[in-house]
Design a protein around this motif. Sequence first.
Motif, mmCIF file in Angstrom:
data_model
loop_
_atom_site.group_PDB
_atom_site.id
_atom_site.type_symbol
_atom_site.label_atom_id
_atom_site.label_comp_id
_atom_site.label_asym_id
_atom_site.label_seq_id
_atom_site.Cartn_x
_atom_site.Cartn_y
_atom_site.Cartn_z
ATOM 1 N N CYS A 1 0.663 -1.409 -0.100
ATOM 2 C CA CYS A 1 0.204 0.527 0.129
ATOM 3 C C CYS A 1 0.968 1.451 -0.278
ATOM 4 N N ALA A 2 0.190 2.380 -0.355
ATOM 5 C CA ALA A 2 1.036 3.950 -0.768
ATOM 6 C C ALA A 2 1.098 4.746 0.295
ATOM 7 N N ASP A 3 0.419 4.280 1.377
ATOM 8 C CA ASP A 3 0.295 4.739 2.485
ATOM 9 C C ASP A 3 1.212 4.152 3.749
ATOM 10 N N GLU B 1 -4.729 3.588 -1.706
ATOM 11 C CA GLU B 1 -3.900 3.841 -2.730
ATOM 12 C C GLU B 1 -3.016 2.166 -2.852
ATOM 13 N N ARG C 1 0.609 0.959 -3.483
ATOM 14 C CA ARG C 1 1.926 1.110 -4.691
ATOM 15 C C ARG C 1 2.366 0.534 -5.247
ATOM 16 N N SER C 2 2.018 -1.051 -5.297
ATOM 17 C CA SER C 2 2.480 -1.889 -6.050
ATOM 18 C C SER C 2 1.777 -3.725 -5.574
#
Length: 125
Positions: free
Chosen positions: A83-85, A113, A115-116
């Motif tokens: 995850c991005a956060d 969001e 991330r990958s």
Amino acid sequence: MRPLHRLATATVALAWVLFLPYEAVSYARLPAGDTGDAGDAEDAASAEPFGAECRIRVDDSDVTAHCHNPYPQVDHVRLHIECADWWDLDSDGPAVPAGPAQTVRLDGRCWKEVRSAWVSHARGS
């Protein structure tokens, strides 16, 4: 000065192409009638084609992967999501067996969001 700059750029690009690892794998087969010794049999078993083909789709915070195994050996696939956060927990899904000629669906999500996302493979019995 410009021709030297172009030459340097071309040299660096050529170096990247020549020295990066080559990802393609060729699979060695024993000739017909050649049984080989025990070490050769283990090498041939590990050289067998393996691994389900997976397609990953990310829609906002949802991740879906469809994995199809065209090979006769079971492939245990797992979905991993980063995850991005910093406060959003990354996740590693459970191993799901994808049998011969079987397609499996893997789902996961982040709160905000993604991330990958990727799928790992493990040989099954």
